[in-house]
Motif scaffolding. Sequence first.
Motif, PDB file in Angstrom:
ATOM      1  N   ALA A  51       0.787  -1.195   0.032  1.00  0.00           N
ATOM      2  CA  ALA A  51       0.022  -0.021   0.130  1.00  0.00           C
ATOM      3  C   ALA A  51       0.980   1.100   0.021  1.00  0.00           C
ATOM      4  O   ALA A  51       1.728   1.257   0.512  1.00  0.00           O
ATOM      5  CB  ALA A  51      -0.793   0.220   1.251  1.00  0.00           C
ATOM      6  N   THR A 111      -5.950   8.849  -3.646  1.00  0.00           N
ATOM      7  CA  THR A 111      -6.527   7.558  -3.589  1.00  0.00           C
ATOM      8  C   THR A 111      -6.644   6.953  -5.012  1.00  0.00           C
ATOM      9  O   THR A 111      -7.050   5.807  -5.189  1.00  0.00           O
ATOM     10  CB  THR A 111      -7.911   7.617  -3.006  1.00  0.00           C
ATOM     11  N   ARG A 163      -6.915  -1.597  -4.328  1.00  0.00           N
ATOM     12  CA  ARG A 163      -7.112  -0.698  -3.166  1.00  0.00           C
ATOM     13  C   ARG A 163      -5.708  -0.667  -2.502  1.00  0.00           C
ATOM     14  O   ARG A 163      -5.633  -0.799  -1.056  1.00  0.00           O
ATOM     15  CB  ARG A 163      -8.118  -1.360  -2.118  1.00  0.00           C
ATOM     16  N   ARG A 164      -4.608  -0.113  -3.373  1.00  0.00           N
ATOM     17  CA  ARG A 164      -3.517   0.083  -2.566  1.00  0.00           C
ATOM     18  C   ARG A 164      -3.016   1.581  -2.628  1.00  0.00           C
ATOM     19  O   ARG A 164      -2.201   1.923  -1.837  1.00  0.00           O
ATOM     20  CB  ARG A 164      -2.305  -0.639  -3.454  1.00  0.00           C
ATOM     21  N   PRO A 192      -5.405   3.458   0.855  1.00  0.00           N
ATOM     22  CA  PRO A 192      -6.892   3.016   1.012  1.00  0.00           C
ATOM     23  C   PRO A 192      -7.438   3.328   2.230  1.00  0.00           C
ATOM     24  O   PRO A 192      -6.919   3.327   3.343  1.00  0.00           O
ATOM     25  CB  PRO A 192      -6.334   1.130   1.205  1.00  0.00           C
TER      26      PRO A 192
END
Length: 456
Positions: A61, A196, A445-446, A449
């Motif tokens: 992430a 994001t 979703r890295r 997140p």
Amino acid sequence: MNDDAGAKETLTAALTDTGVAIRPADPDDSVAGVRPRWVALPETAEEIAALMRVTSAHGLAVVAAGAGTKLHWGHPPERCDVLIDTCCLNEILEHEAGDLVVRVQAGVPLDALARALAAKGQELAIDVPLEGGTVGGLLATGIAGPRRFRYGTARDLIIGITVVLADGTIAKAGGKVVKNVAGYDLGKLFTGSYGTLGVIADATFRLHPLPTARAWVTATFDRPVTETQGTWEDEKGVTFDTASVDVADEIRAIVPAVAESQAEPSAIEVDWPDVNGPCVIAVLVEGAAAAERARAVRDMMGEKAQVADEPPEWWGRLPGLPGLPGLPGLADRAGDEGVLLEFRNVASRLPGTFVGPFSTAATTGTRPAVRGSLASGVLHVALPPGTEPAAAAAFVGALRAECEDAGRVVVLAAPEEVARRVDRWGHVGGLTLMRRVKDRFDPERRMSPGRFVGGI
């Protein structure tokens, strides 16, 4: 060597093999209280892309950061393995003064950009109410100051952008010509996305000439409310004692009259440091015949008004109470700061509804400070450090109830105890579409997140 240590060493080697400077993270690198494992310092979009390919391959992430002035805004990330520090992306790549266009890397400090442009008699006409920020941070949070009334926000002034997506793809949109609208949507999409969707590498903006003159017209108004006692009932049927309040008739009349006048003001701001006391209305006039136009504004604002060639001390800064460290009433990092809200309403209604925090304070026992643009419909409301979490949460809920028909309240910053009790973003009508955009740009979703609306 245990498996965890071996895996970390392997990942460190993979990140280092990109050629980008990598260091272990320390507590000061935390994002809303979440500490990353590594900090990377790329110098180009290509180096960001190399990093993103490695993080994609290993499921890491990523959070991007500039000067860190707003890292405590938004939700804490669900996880944060790599913090991309844009401090080395610090070049003004192109400045076409004749075309009033500049292309600049994301890590360029806004004050350094302002000095460079001023040397050519130009400016990026965005007042940022936090000192020390960068171009990337400006775009990621979408914040703007007083002159948004005349010039708009970063979404209105950006004409090109280079971003790096979660899989390492470098995407470019727009260009150096103001009339080229091909990239407007991508630039607007990334503005206010809290990192994001991808990492902003550079952006191109249209500029304005520096005004030849500026003048501020200010007037102080006594406690601008009238009160009648009553009750207020929340959605759960809980009843509170309340006060019905209204802005003074003279303020209600002044703001639209000045906004629509031939004086063409650049900003109309209010400063209300204590909702139990007086407030100040300030109007900025810029450009040709500024002094003459300011006098016309003064005449509209009445005998209380005065003209000055310097702004009020509070101009262009976030609200707060005096005598506290850092920004008035607010600290720079999560944990010590007060609660900071953004209160938006239809601009035409705001002159009559900006006293909402007063009645809300009456029901919750809080002491909010209010500052912002009556003409643009955007106010910032601060509760000081030490406000009881339950009272702060009640204040947010009651203020949302005040403006639920046409307004919106966003919790920009709050201590952890308060943040657990409130929905930072409130109701967002376009959430379903926003989720689809997130899935398209970052399906794994890295990218930061969970930091944005609805846990995006």
